[in-house]
Design a protein around this motif. Structure first.
Motif, short mmCIF file in Angstrom:
data_model
loop_
_atom_site.label_atom_id
_atom_site.label_comp_id
_atom_site.label_asym_id
_atom_site.label_seq_id
_atom_site.Cartn_x
_atom_site.Cartn_y
_atom_site.Cartn_z
N ILE A 12 0.84 -1.20 0.00
CA ILE A 12 0.00 0.00 0.00
C ILE A 12 0.87 1.25 0.00
O ILE A 12 0.58 2.24 -0.68
CB ILE A 12 -0.95 -0.01 1.22
CG1 ILE A 12 -1.95 -1.17 1.11
CG2 ILE A 12 -1.68 1.31 1.36
CD1 ILE A 12 -2.80 -1.38 2.34
N GLU A 13 1.96 1.21 0.74
CA GLU A 13 2.89 2.34 0.78
C GLU A 13 3.42 2.67 -0.61
O GLU A 13 3.46 3.83 -1.03
CB GLU A 13 4.05 2.00 1.72
CG GLU A 13 5.14 3.06 1.79
CD GLU A 13 6.30 2.58 2.65
OE1 GLU A 13 7.36 2.25 2.09
OE2 GLU A 13 6.12 2.52 3.89
N HIS A 14 3.82 1.65 -1.36
CA HIS A 14 4.32 1.87 -2.71
C HIS A 14 3.24 2.45 -3.61
O HIS A 14 3.51 3.33 -4.44
CB HIS A 14 4.85 0.57 -3.30
CG HIS A 14 6.17 0.14 -2.73
ND1 HIS A 14 7.27 0.95 -2.73
CD2 HIS A 14 6.55 -1.02 -2.15
CE1 HIS A 14 8.29 0.32 -2.18
NE2 HIS A 14 7.87 -0.87 -1.81
N ALA A 15 2.01 1.96 -3.45
CA ALA A 15 0.91 2.48 -4.26
C ALA A 15 0.63 3.95 -3.92
O ALA A 15 0.35 4.76 -4.81
CB ALA A 15 -0.34 1.64 -4.04
N GLY A 43 -8.06 1.98 2.62
CA GLY A 43 -9.12 0.99 2.83
C GLY A 43 -9.36 0.13 1.61
O GLY A 43 -9.55 -1.09 1.71
N LEU A 44 -9.36 0.75 0.44
CA LEU A 44 -9.58 0.02 -0.81
C LEU A 44 -8.45 -0.98 -1.06
O LEU A 44 -8.69 -2.15 -1.34
CB LEU A 44 -9.68 1.01 -1.96
CG LEU A 44 -9.79 0.43 -3.37
CD1 LEU A 44 -11.05 -0.41 -3.51
CD2 LEU A 44 -9.77 1.54 -4.41
N PHE A 45 -7.21 -0.52 -0.95
CA PHE A 45 -6.07 -1.40 -1.19
C PHE A 45 -6.06 -2.55 -0.19
O PHE A 45 -5.79 -3.70 -0.53
CB PHE A 45 -4.75 -0.62 -1.09
CG PHE A 45 -4.54 0.35 -2.21
CD1 PHE A 45 -5.04 0.12 -3.48
CD2 PHE A 45 -3.83 1.53 -2.00
CE1 PHE A 45 -4.85 1.01 -4.51
CE2 PHE A 45 -3.63 2.42 -3.03
CZ PHE A 45 -4.13 2.17 -4.29
N VAL A 103 -15.59 -12.50 -2.68
CA VAL A 103 -16.25 -11.43 -3.43
C VAL A 103 -16.10 -10.13 -2.66
O VAL A 103 -16.37 -10.07 -1.45
CB VAL A 103 -17.75 -11.74 -3.64
CG1 VAL A 103 -18.45 -10.60 -4.36
CG2 VAL A 103 -17.92 -13.04 -4.43
N ILE A 104 -15.67 -9.08 -3.35
CA ILE A 104 -15.56 -7.76 -2.75
C ILE A 104 -16.64 -6.87 -3.36
O ILE A 104 -16.76 -6.78 -4.58
CB ILE A 104 -14.18 -7.13 -3.00
CG1 ILE A 104 -13.08 -8.02 -2.44
CG2 ILE A 104 -14.10 -5.74 -2.38
CD1 ILE A 104 -11.68 -7.51 -2.74
N LEU A 105 -17.41 -6.22 -2.50
CA LEU A 105 -18.47 -5.31 -2.94
C LEU A 105 -18.02 -3.89 -2.63
O LEU A 105 -17.85 -3.53 -1.46
CB LEU A 105 -19.78 -5.62 -2.21
CG LEU A 105 -20.22 -7.10 -2.18
CD1 LEU A 105 -21.43 -7.26 -1.28
CD2 LEU A 105 -20.51 -7.59 -3.59
N LEU A 106 -17.80 -3.10 -3.65
CA LEU A 106 -17.34 -1.73 -3.48
C LEU A 106 -18.45 -0.77 -3.89
O LEU A 106 -18.96 -0.84 -5.01
CB LEU A 106 -16.10 -1.46 -4.33
CG LEU A 106 -14.87 -2.34 -4.07
CD1 LEU A 106 -13.76 -1.97 -5.03
CD2 LEU A 106 -14.41 -2.21 -2.63
N LEU A 135 -8.63 3.06 -11.24
CA LEU A 135 -9.25 2.07 -10.36
C LEU A 135 -9.65 0.81 -11.13
O LEU A 135 -9.46 -0.31 -10.65
CB LEU A 135 -10.47 2.66 -9.66
CG LEU A 135 -10.19 3.72 -8.60
CD1 LEU A 135 -11.50 4.21 -8.00
CD2 LEU A 135 -9.27 3.18 -7.50
N ALA A 136 -10.21 0.99 -12.31
CA ALA A 136 -10.67 -0.18 -13.09
C ALA A 136 -9.51 -1.11 -13.45
O ALA A 136 -9.61 -2.32 -13.23
CB ALA A 136 -11.43 0.27 -14.33
#
Length: 411
Positions: A245-248, A300-302, A311-314, A329-330
């Protein structure tokens, strides 16, 4: 907070999508997804019968039912939760059958859901599960099951009501799916659904956690206990995820340098600390209550994409994010889907999120309000949409120009 020019310059030398691939790539493993959803009389949907992809975007006007559609998967997850509740509680927390059942279907009171679970979007289903239920006609009685069936490949493993149900009708107040004594032959379905994750992180719940100190909503969909969730992970796993996450974040946020997990020396409470090269003093980092909304949403997303194997529901992940990040994001979701055991369903009102040329019509579900309820159709079902996609238009561009009153993402 986000510098679009910096992102554009970086893109020239190195694709953001390629970088995300390098950050999140893991050993390729088998993906298991829900590749078809069939439902009847759920909320504002009279009928649903749609194929699903590894990455699925759900679009439509306000109040068209995007959250209601995602709630089908949350409902099934609630049935099989380990900490109790099961079918009856899942119905009760939604206000009972009268709140769940589509009001546009007065002569058909049954609510039903059917899932097809497969190894890929275009392969035959390994598992099929269907559940139907009604409100008991007697006052103050439980909801009861009208049918429950399970197939593995083409073999029927469960058919309810059965003779035991007929001898003891109270058995129909519980699904076989939630009972370890009866679901041995199809426990894989329960395990799969139990790991469904819903995320609609509200940054203020994290930033003002000490001031709020209120009751945490069950399953914590809004992130009140997000820091405790990070703290509960094994230290080595936590370090690995936070490093990615840090790198992102270094890609997304100018001058960002480091992200760390710490505990307060006095209270022992978990915190995140961030460091940046442009701050006057870099000795002490800023804690999460000083993070921007966009930064907290990205973390939170990462984190959710890194921890989930089902399954992830966003829900509207684009909120508070710079357009340059939203546009990536896509492809990021696609990379995660290819390299982890997760399927991602995204509700959105952002045309920017849908600008990736790789999004095809099968990956987009259009919700179309009608006088008898909302219709759900893949964008690929519309000939004009397919024609425009073949001619180089993106889904975002098409949605903005096709039926602006009902299908526009700018409402």
């Amino acid at each position: 907070m986000f510098d679009l020019e910096l992102i554009s310059e970086w893109w020239y030398n190195y694709s953001i999508g390629e970088c995300f691939y390098n950050l999140f790539a893991v050993k390729r493993i088998k993906i298991v997804i829900i590749n078809r959803l069939i439902a009847k009389n759920w909320r504002n949907f009279r009928q649903i019968d749609v194929p699903l992809r590894e990455r699925q975007f759900i679009i439509g006007p306000n109040a068209s039912g995007k959250s209601n559609l995602l709630d089908i998967f949350r409902f099934l997850r609630d049935i099989v939760k380990v900490d109790g509740g099961g079918f009856q509680k899942a119905v009760k927390v939604r206000g009972g059958v009268s709140k769940i059942r589509c009001l546009a279907a007065p002569h058909d009171a049954e609510v039903s859901i059917e899932l097809h679970i497969a190894e890929a979007a275009d392969t035959p289903a390994t598992w099929r599960y269907t559940l139907g239920f009604l409100k008991c006609p007697q006052a103050h009685q439980h909801t009861y099951i009208t049918h429950e069936r399970v197939w593995k490949d083409d073999e029927l493993l469960l058919l309810r009501p059965d003779n035991f149900d007929k001898d003891d009708p109270t058995r129909l107040t519980q699904t076989a799916l939630e009972q370890s004594a009866t679901n041995a032959k199809f426990r894989e379905i329960s395990s799969f659904l139990r790991n469904v994750t819903y995320l609609h992180l509200v940054p203020q719940f994290i930033q003002y956690a000490d001031a709020i100190q209120g009751k945490v909503v069950e399953e914590d969909p809004f992130g009140q206990m997000f820091l405790d969730r990070i703290a509960s992970v094994h230290p080595s796993t936590r370090r690995s995820r936070l490093k990615k996450i840090e790198h992102a974040l270094k890609i997304a946020i100018p001058h960002f340098e480091k992200l760390e997990f710490v505990r307060d020396k006095t209270t022992g409470k978990p915190h995140l600390e961030a460091y940046s090269t442009h701050w006057r003093s870099n000795k002490n980092g800023l804690r999460e209550d000083h993070f921007s909304d966009g930064m907290l949403r990205l973390v939170g997303l990462f984190w959710s994409l890194l921890e989930n194997d089902s399954v992830i529901l966003l829900e509207e992940p684009e909120l508070s994010l710079n357009l340059g990040i939203v546009s990536q994001l896509a492809p990021m979701i696609s990379i995660m889907g290819r390299n982890r055991r997760c399927q991602v369903l995204v509700s959105t009102q952002s045309d920017t999120l849908l600008t990736e040329p790789g999004i095809d019509g099968r990956e987009v579900l259009m919700l179309i309000p009608d006088r008898i309820g909302t219709l759900v159709k893949p964008a690929s079902d519309f000939e004009d949409v397919c024609t425009l996609l073949k001619n180089g238009f993106t889904v975002g561009e098409i949605v903005l120009t096709r039926n602006a009153e009902q299908l526009s993402l700018i409402e």
